[in-house]
Motif scaffolding. Structure first.
Motif, PDB file in Angstrom:
ATOM      1  N   ARG A 229      -3.672 -58.665  72.493  1.00 49.21           N
ATOM      2  CA  ARG A 229      -3.846 -57.214  72.550  1.00 49.21           C
ATOM      3  C   ARG A 229      -4.258 -56.648  71.190  1.00 49.21           C
ATOM      4  O   ARG A 229      -5.058 -55.728  71.115  1.00 49.21           O
ATOM      5  N   LYS A 230      -3.726 -57.224  70.112  1.00 48.14           N
ATOM      6  CA  LYS A 230      -3.903 -56.613  68.789  1.00 48.14           C
ATOM      7  C   LYS A 230      -5.012 -57.207  67.936  1.00 48.14           C
ATOM      8  O   LYS A 230      -5.582 -56.522  67.093  1.00 48.14           O
ATOM      9  N   ASP A 283      -5.207 -48.104  56.916  1.00 53.01           N
ATOM     10  CA  ASP A 283      -5.380 -47.145  58.023  1.00 53.01           C
ATOM     11  C   ASP A 283      -5.339 -45.711  57.485  1.00 53.01           C
ATOM     12  O   ASP A 283      -6.229 -44.878  57.769  1.00 53.01           O
ATOM     13  N   LYS A 288      -9.922 -47.598  59.196  1.00 54.99           N
ATOM     14  CA  LYS A 288      -9.847 -48.242  60.522  1.00 54.99           C
ATOM     15  C   LYS A 288     -11.111 -47.927  61.336  1.00 54.99           C
ATOM     16  O   LYS A 288     -11.479 -46.758  61.505  1.00 54.99           O
ATOM     17  N   GLY A 289     -11.775 -48.951  61.824  1.00 56.39           N
ATOM     18  CA  GLY A 289     -12.971 -48.759  62.642  1.00 56.39           C
ATOM     19  C   GLY A 289     -14.242 -48.493  61.838  1.00 56.39           C
ATOM     20  O   GLY A 289     -15.325 -48.400  62.410  1.00 56.39           O
ATOM     21  N   TYR A 298     -11.455 -53.753  61.790  1.00 55.89           N
ATOM     22  CA  TYR A 298     -11.208 -53.819  63.239  1.00 55.89           C
ATOM     23  C   TYR A 298     -10.546 -52.523  63.721  1.00 55.89           C
ATOM     24  O   TYR A 298      -9.549 -52.079  63.142  1.00 55.89           O
ATOM     25  N   PRO A 299     -11.062 -51.918  64.763  1.00 58.72           N
ATOM     26  CA  PRO A 299     -10.538 -50.622  65.203  1.00 58.72           C
ATOM     27  C   PRO A 299      -9.078 -50.649  65.678  1.00 58.72           C
ATOM     28  O   PRO A 299      -8.411 -49.620  65.650  1.00 58.72           O
ATOM     29  N   LYS A 300      -8.556 -51.832  66.076  1.00 54.85           N
ATOM     30  CA  LYS A 300      -7.180 -51.863  66.581  1.00 54.85           C
ATOM     31  C   LYS A 300      -6.179 -52.331  65.526  1.00 54.85           C
ATOM     32  O   LYS A 300      -4.972 -52.313  65.786  1.00 54.85           O
ATOM     33  N   GLN A 301      -6.665 -52.842  64.372  1.00 61.34           N
ATOM     34  CA  GLN A 301      -5.748 -53.389  63.365  1.00 61.34           C
ATOM     35  C   GLN A 301      -6.468 -53.345  62.023  1.00 61.34           C
ATOM     36  O   GLN A 301      -7.362 -54.153  61.753  1.00 61.34           O
TER      37      GLN A 301
END
Ligand code: FAD
Ligand code: EPU
Length: 342
Positions: A229-230, A283, A288-289, A298-301
Motif C-alpha cells: 500500500r505504501k 513532506d 511529496k509528489g 513518491y506521492p504516497k511516501q
C-alpha cells in the motif's frame, strides 16, 4: 586446475538495479560459488580490475558506467542447522532472495523474520545495512555469517559484534569491511516465538484484522499488505526504498524543534536520543509528489525517491541535494542518504 570464468564484457546494468538507471559495467560475472570468487582473485588478468559486489541492486544509485568487474552474488542454499539453546539456527546462501527466504522459514514453522517480509534484495546484503522494518532488524535475529576476504581469498566467520550493527549500518559499509563478500548468513530464530507488535502501524493492522493471537505467517501477510500500500513496486516504478535515513538528534534539539513544529513525528531511542521521521520533514517542505527533471518524490511516501522514466544518477542526486538543502534550511537537520552511490 584453472577454473573457466564466464565473464561477460560491457554488461548492461539497467535491469540489475531497482532504480532502473541505465549504465554499463566493464565486465560481469554471476558468482555461484566461493571457488569462483577465488578463481577471480587468482587470475592475473583480472588483478588490475576493480570489483563491485552486487546483490539485488535495490539499495544502490548508479552515478555512471561502472568501470569494474561486477561480481553478482548468486550463491544459493538454505538449511535448518538445528537447535542451539532457545533458538533454531537456519543458514542461507548470500545470493538467495530475501523475501523468498523469509517465506521459506515460515513454511518450516519458524517465526522471527516475518516483520521484515517483502524487503527487496538478497540475503547476503541483509547485514550490510542491518535491514529492518516494522520493529525488527537483522541484528535481532542474527547469529553469524561467512565472508570471503577479496584481498586473500580466505574465509572468515563473523558474529554480531564483529559486524558492528547499528541503525542502517555495519562494518561492511566502512573501509574495514568493504573487502568482504558475504557468502552465507546464519540466523537464530526463537523456538518459543512471540509476535513483535511494537510498531504501532503493524499492531493496528493486526487489530483491524481481528487477530487476537496472530501467527507469524499472518503477520508476514499483513506486513506485505502494508508495504504494497505504501511503497512503490520497483518492477513498476524505479526506486531504492527510503532514500534518506531517519535522522537521530539529541533530546534537546528535538524539544526545540517540537516547540516550533508541534506536529514533528519523533520516536525516543533507548539511549535518550530522538529519531525524527525524515518522511515527515520532507513532506512538510512540500516535496511529496514533486519532481525535478526525471526524478521525483513518491506521492504516497515522501522518503522514497522515484525514477519517473529515464532518470540518470545525476538526476536523482540533484533532487536529493535540493531536498537536503530545504530540510536543513527549515529544520537545521541534516539528512544522510541511505543507498550506496556507485
Ligand atoms: P544491493 O543493492 O545489490 O547492494 C547494496 C550494497 O551491498 C552494495 O554496497 C553492495 O556492494 C553490497 N553487497 C551486496 N551483496 C553483497 C554481499 N553478498 N557481500 C558483500 N557486499 C554486498 N531496506 C531496509 O532496511 N528496510 C526496508 O524496509 C527496505 N525497504 C525497501 C523497499 C523498496 C521498494 C526498495 C527498493 C528497497 C528497500 N530497502 C529496505 C533497501 C534494500 O532492500 C536493502 O538495503 C537490501 O538489503 C539491499 O539488498 P540488495 O541485495 O539489493 O543489495
Ligand atoms: N510521514 C509523513 N509523510 C510521508 C511519509 C512519512 O508525514 O510522506 C511520517 C508519518 O507520520 C509516519 C512517519 O513519517 O508515521 C514514519 O513513516 P513510515 O512508518 O512510513 O516509516 P519511515 O520512517 O518512512 C522506515 C524505514 C523503512 C521501513 C519502515 C517500516 C528508514 C530510513 N526507513 O520508514 O525502511 O520499511 O520504517 O519500519 O528507516 C528502507 O530502509 O528502504 C525502508 C523502506
Amino acid at each position: 586446475m584453472q577454473t573457466q570464468l564466464p565473464i561477460v564484457p560491457n554488461f548492461p546494468l539497467q535491469a540489475l538495479n531497482t532504480f532502473g538507471i541505465a549504465a554499463c559495467a566493464r565486465a560481469y560475472l554471476k558468482v555461484s560459488s566461493v571457488d569462483q570468487l577465488r578463481a577471480v582473485l587468482a587470475d592475473p588478468g583480472l588483478a588490475a580490475l576493480p570489483r563491485l559486489l552486487l546483490g539485488g541492486g535495490s539499495n544502490i544509485v548508479l552515478t555512471g558506467d561502472v568501470d569494474a568487474l561486477v561480481l553478482h552474488m548468486g550463491i544459493e542454499g538454505r538449511s535448518v542447522l538445528g537447535q542451539q539453546g532457545e533458538h533454531t539456527l537456519v543458514r542461507c546462501g548470500g545470493g538467495e532472495n530475501w523475501h523468498h527466504f523469509v517465506q521459506w522459514t515460515l513454511a518450516q514453522g519458524l517465526g522471527g523474520l516475518e516483520n521484515m517480509a517483502l524487503i527487496p534484495g538478497t540475503v547476503g546484503a541483509s547485514p550490510i545495512q542491518n535491514i529492518g522494518a516494522y520493529g525488527t532488524e537483522v541484528k535481532d535475529v542474527f547469529h553469524s555469517l561467512s565472508a570471503c576476504d577479496l584481498r586473500t581469498g580466505d574465509m572468515r566467520t563473523m558474529d554480531a559484534a564483529a559486524c558492528r550493527f547499528a541503525y542502517r549500518d555495519s562494518v561492511f559499509k566502512h573501509p574495514e569491511g568493504a573487502h568482504l563478500a558475504i557468502v552465507d548468513v546464519t540466523f537464530a530464530l526463537p523456538t518459543a516465538w512471540q509476535p513483535n507488535l511494537r510498531y504501532g502501524e503493524l499492531a493496528q493492522a493486526v487489530a483491524d484484522a481481528g487477530l487476537s493471537s496472530p501467527n507469524a505467517q499472518q503477520i508476514s501477510d499483513l506486513v506485505v499488505a502494508i508495504r504494497q500500500r505504501k511503497l512503490p513496486d520497483p518492477a513498476v516504478i524505479g526506486n531504492a526504498g527510503s532514500f534518506f535515513k531517519n535522522p537521530v538528534v539529541s533530546a534537546e534539539q528535538c524539544a526545540r524543534l517540537l516547540a516550533a513544529f508541534p506536529g514533528l513525528v519523533h520516536h525516543a531511542q533507548a539511549d535518550g536520543s530522538e529519531k525524527l521521521a525524515a518522511g515527515w520533514l520532507i513532506d512538510q517542505c512540500g516535496w511529496k509528489g514533486k519532481s525535478l527533471g526525471a526524478a521525483g518524490v513518491y506521492p504516497k511516501q515522501a522518503l522514497v525517491l522515484v525514477n519517473n522514466g529515464g532518470a540518470s544518477g545525476a538526476d536523482v542526486l540533484a533532487l536529493a541535494r535540493a531536498i537536503q538543502a530545504d530540510v536543513l534550511a527549515r529544520y537545521g537537520v541534516t539528512l544522510d542518504t541511505e543507498p550506496v552511490f556507485i
